[in-house]
Write a protein that holds these residues in place. Structure first.
Motif, mmCIF file in Angstrom:
data_model
loop_
_atom_site.group_PDB
_atom_site.id
_atom_site.type_symbol
_atom_site.label_atom_id
_atom_site.label_comp_id
_atom_site.label_asym_id
_atom_site.label_seq_id
_atom_site.Cartn_x
_atom_site.Cartn_y
_atom_site.Cartn_z
ATOM 1 N N ASP A 56 0.859 -1.180 0.000
ATOM 2 C CA ASP A 56 0.000 0.000 0.000
ATOM 3 C C ASP A 56 0.899 1.235 0.000
ATOM 4 O O ASP A 56 1.433 1.635 1.030
ATOM 5 N N GLY A 86 -4.898 9.914 -9.071
ATOM 6 C CA GLY A 86 -5.827 9.511 -8.026
ATOM 7 C C GLY A 86 -5.975 8.007 -7.873
ATOM 8 O O GLY A 86 -6.727 7.548 -7.014
ATOM 9 N N ARG A 87 -5.272 7.225 -8.679
ATOM 10 C CA ARG A 87 -5.371 5.773 -8.612
ATOM 11 C C ARG A 87 -4.331 5.204 -7.647
ATOM 12 O O ARG A 87 -3.332 5.849 -7.330
ATOM 13 N N ALA A 88 -4.561 3.979 -7.201
ATOM 14 C CA ALA A 88 -3.619 3.313 -6.304
ATOM 15 C C ALA A 88 -2.291 3.094 -7.025
ATOM 16 O O ALA A 88 -2.270 2.705 -8.203
ATOM 17 N N ASN A 138 -2.105 6.668 -3.037
ATOM 18 C CA ASN A 138 -2.647 6.975 -4.351
ATOM 19 C C ASN A 138 -1.801 8.021 -5.052
ATOM 20 O O ASN A 138 -1.170 8.868 -4.407
ATOM 21 N N SER A 139 -1.801 7.956 -6.355
ATOM 22 C CA SER A 139 -1.076 8.942 -7.157
ATOM 23 C C SER A 139 -1.750 10.299 -7.032
ATOM 24 O O SER A 139 -2.979 10.413 -7.167
#
Length: 334
Positions: free
Chosen positions: A76, A84-86, A79-80
């Motif tokens: 984990d 905004g994605r993982a 997020n970028s």
């Protein structure tokens, strides 16, 4: 062999811990800290305070590092800030492109490098030997981005023989299964999509494979020259064995041992991020993602991608060591 594998896997732990500590310290050493670097012109005192509170940057450093390490163990990385994605999701989406490019580059380097190095050694002192040595020096000395621009200018812009950017023509409505574009085209029998994806690999693959090609030629040439002068080769010749048998069983087989190590190391280096090549050709792999993250100050992507690539590199080197142990009878005996 099992003990060796376990020992190498355990060595992975301090390597990753050290790398994570360096990445953590690097982000905190940025001018103004991570908040100032990420916010840029919007970095007012109030915005910096909110950013630090949101990401826990107002906590003591050891607490921040332990929290970061705990999330990293669970893959984990947050997020970028750009998409905004993982981060992990983006990495596994882009990694197949880098693997495809690396495999093409290494097939090109091995397919040309080993025969050329062997022929240069067999014709030691000839014009072929001198040409291969000079060519290998030029291959190592030429910057990969410079060669990439030359190839793109000549074959994509001037001649129009090959595509100059991307992984596949955007007008092709291809089915995605594995994100390996060539493999997906073959699995779905969309052969036009597979062929187009293959053509998109040629120019960046040749540019990326030039340095490994030059190294493989030099190592193969030197290794063959060493093996030819060994006692067991002279003994085989004295016994009257056929020349082809001596070359295949005694020269090539033993000369390829150091070459196999070189191939594995070069594969790990290419997999760890072909940033310049992927950027020149807008290829869409891990390297171009790192390049974009640097300019966008997307530190979550940088941290996550670098750590994950470090794992890939170490695992590839582990496979190289295992392969060498299986190939070399001296290692197997020990």
């Amino acid at each position: 062999m099992l003990r060796f594998i376990v020992r190498r896997l355990l060595q992975l732990i301090p390597i990753l811990l050290g790398l994570s500590l360096l990445l953590f310290a690097w982000l905190r050493a940025l001018p103004g800290g991570p908040a100032q670097a990420a916010l840029g012109e919007r970095a007012t005192p109030e915005a910096i305070a909110r950013y630090n509170e949101l990401f826990g940057l107002d906590q003591p450093l050891y607490v921040q590092y332990l929290r970061f390490l705990g999330r990293a163990v669970q893959l984990d990385f947050g997020n970028s800030s750009r998409t905004g994605r993982a981060v992990t999701e983006e990495f596994f989406e882009r990694m197949p492109g880098t693997i495809e490019l690396t495999l093409f580059a290494m097939v090109f380097a091995i397919g040309v490098g080993i025969p050329l190095g062997y022929l240069a050694a067999r014709r030691h002192g000839s014009w072929l030997d001198s040409t291969s040595v000079i060519g290998s020096l030029l291959g190592v000395a030429t910057p990969v981005f410079f060669l990439a621009y030359l190839l793109r200018l000549l074959f994509a812009v001037e001649l129009g023989w090959l595509p100059g950017s991307g992984r596949q023509e955007v007008r092709i409505d291809a089915t995605r299964i594995t994100n390996f574009y060539v493999l997906d085209g073959l699995l779905t029998r969309e052969f036009d999509a597979a062929w187009d994806a293959f053509l998109h690999l040629v120019l960046p693959g040749v540019a990326l494979g030039t340095i490994p090609l030059a190294i493989i030629v030099r190592i193969t040439r030197a290794s063959v020259l060493d093996v030819v002068n060994e006692d067991y080769v002279r003994t085989a010749n004295a016994k009257g064995l056929a020349t082809a048998t001596v070359r295949r069983r005694h020269i090539v087989r033993n000369a390829l041992l150091p070459v196999s190590t070189t191939i594995g190391l070069q594969t790990g280096l290419l997999l760890s991020g072909a940033v310049l090549t992927e950027t020149v050709f807008a290829f869409g792999g891990v390297g171009s993602a790192i390049f974009d993250a640097i300019f966008a100050r997307d530190f979550a992507v940088l941290q996550g991608f670098i750590l994950l690539l470090a794992v890939v590199y170490v695992l590839v080197n582990l496979l190289v060591d295992i392969s060498y142990g299986l190939l070399d009878p001296r290692v197997r005996v020990r």
